[in-house]
Design an enzyme around this catalytic site. Structure first.
Site, mmCIF file in Angstrom:
data_model
loop_
_atom_site.group_PDB
_atom_site.id
_atom_site.type_symbol
_atom_site.label_atom_id
_atom_site.label_comp_id
_atom_site.label_asym_id
_atom_site.label_seq_id
_atom_site.Cartn_x
_atom_site.Cartn_y
_atom_site.Cartn_z
ATOM 1 N N SER A 1 0.841 -1.198 0.000
ATOM 2 C CA SER A 1 0.000 0.000 0.000
ATOM 3 C C SER A 1 0.883 1.259 0.000
ATOM 4 O O SER A 1 1.680 1.452 -0.907
ATOM 5 C CB SER A 1 -0.953 -0.041 1.197
ATOM 6 N N ASP B 1 -9.513 -6.185 -4.405
ATOM 7 C CA ASP B 1 -9.074 -4.981 -3.697
ATOM 8 C C ASP B 1 -10.058 -3.833 -3.934
ATOM 9 O O ASP B 1 -10.286 -3.424 -5.070
ATOM 10 C CB ASP B 1 -7.673 -4.576 -4.179
ATOM 11 N N HIS C 1 -7.505 -5.839 -0.234
ATOM 12 C CA HIS C 1 -6.310 -5.005 -0.144
ATOM 13 C C HIS C 1 -5.292 -5.547 0.861
ATOM 14 O O HIS C 1 -4.092 -5.391 0.676
ATOM 15 C CB HIS C 1 -6.722 -3.578 0.251
#
Length: 337
Positions: free
Chosen positions: A146, A277, A305
């Site tokens: 991320s 995601d 995610h």
């Protein structure tokens, strides 16, 4: 006399139970930290501190460099900390040298100001950390998820000689062909006149925390209410900091940092992405592969995610398979030369 002795013994035995129950009811966040401490200890991870000038980095590590595979440096995502990698480390080979650092301002690492929270600022601080602990002595494998993926990609572009290879997990910092649920919500917040609306990744109530888990996980964990309270308690005191970081990483300087640096990445690259995601759409994987055709892409089905939390065994396996394959390729290249 025996009765009084029995009462005294019973009171002594009962006291830890009362302390535990009271802690569970009133300080569930403390117990969650204790659980992570126990898990780190069980996995043989040692928490350490290192300094660059007056700036402090907090990290944990296991093993020693110089083994059959390069050292791993793992960079966590926004509002998390080094402990988020514990589920993955649980499935890594015991002899693998692994280092996990708290990103700038997070958990035990120094909290300074906005200049350190932009993607470029974080890259510079991570480079200081790498120098401080001696990871630069030999090329290492860098992993980021991320926000940490955005940082890892830009790091690879700025400091290519530091790395043997690179893994990006659902990285931020791209222009995504398909807009995710989270990005759509961000656009709505930008256009809203109500400045009090909460950011989906910065929950302030148990319900908002549950909504965040649903956003980040394809199948959100069913956590007891007390555990949710503990998670929220550990986050609330940091929410002002999280907002400051968030505004930096979604600002113009940082929003597309990875996209802007893709052409400079030369390290062998692996991309791992959860197919479902909802935070950063999986279409970002195709963006990377178009820019870097030799990159290896692994799309994980039935996963959102939070690949690190949802599919830690899979994550550990594909990561080590890639790292080991790169070492084989390097060995062959050396023989040919």
């Amino acid at each position: 006399m025996e009765y009084r002795s029995l009462m005294l013994t019973g009171g002594v035995l009962l006291l830890p139970v009362l302390v535990f129950v009271t802690s569970l009811l009133f300080w569930p966040g403390v117990l969650l930290k204790a659980y992570n401490w126990y898990w780190r200890r069980r996995l043989g991870l040692v928490v350490r501190y290192t300094y660059s000038g007056s700036y402090r980095f907090c990290y944990f590590s296991r093993g020693t460099p110089g083994g059959a595979t390069p050292s791993l440096l793992l960079l966590h995502g926004f509002s998390a900390n080094k402990d988020m990698w514990l589920p993955v480390i649980n499935f890594l080979p015991k002899e693998q040298h692994v280092v996990c650092v708290d990103m700038p301002g997070h958990d035990g690492t120094s909290r300074t100001g906005a200049e350190d929270y932009s993607i470029q600022g974080q890259v510079s601080r991570i480079h200081q950390f790498v120098q401080s602990v001696g990871l630069r002595d030999r090329p290492f494998h860098l992993v980021g998820t991320s926000m940490g993926g955005n940082v890892a990609g830009v790091y690879a572009a700025r400091y290519p000689s530091d790395l043997s290879s690179l893994t990006l997990v659902c990285p931020a910092g791209l222009v995504y062909p398909t807009e995710s649920k989270f990005i759509t919500r961000l656009r709505e917040l930008e256009q809203s006149a109500n400045q009090e609306e909460s950011i989906p990744l910065i929950p302030t109530t148990p319900q908002e925390l549950e909504d965040m888990l649903k956003l980040c996980c394809h199948i959100p964990p069913r956590l007891p209410r007390l555990v949710l309270r503990g998670l929220l308690a550990n986050r609330l005191r940091n929410n002002d900091f999280y907002k400051e970081v968030f505004m930096e990483i979604v600002g113009e300087k940082s929003r597309h940092s990875l996209q802007d640096h893709l052409h400079l990445i030369t390290a062998p690259l692996q991309v791992i992405w959860g197919k479902q995601d909802q935070v950063l759409d999986v279409s970002g994987a195709a963006v990377i592969q178009t820019a870097l055709p030799r990159s290896q892409v692994e799309v994980v089905d039935s996963c959102g995610h939070s690949v690190v939390l949802e599919r830690p065994r899979k994550m550990a396996k594909v990561l080590m398979d890639f790292v080991s394959a790169q070492e084989v390729c390097n060995a062959k290249s050396k023989k040919l030369s």
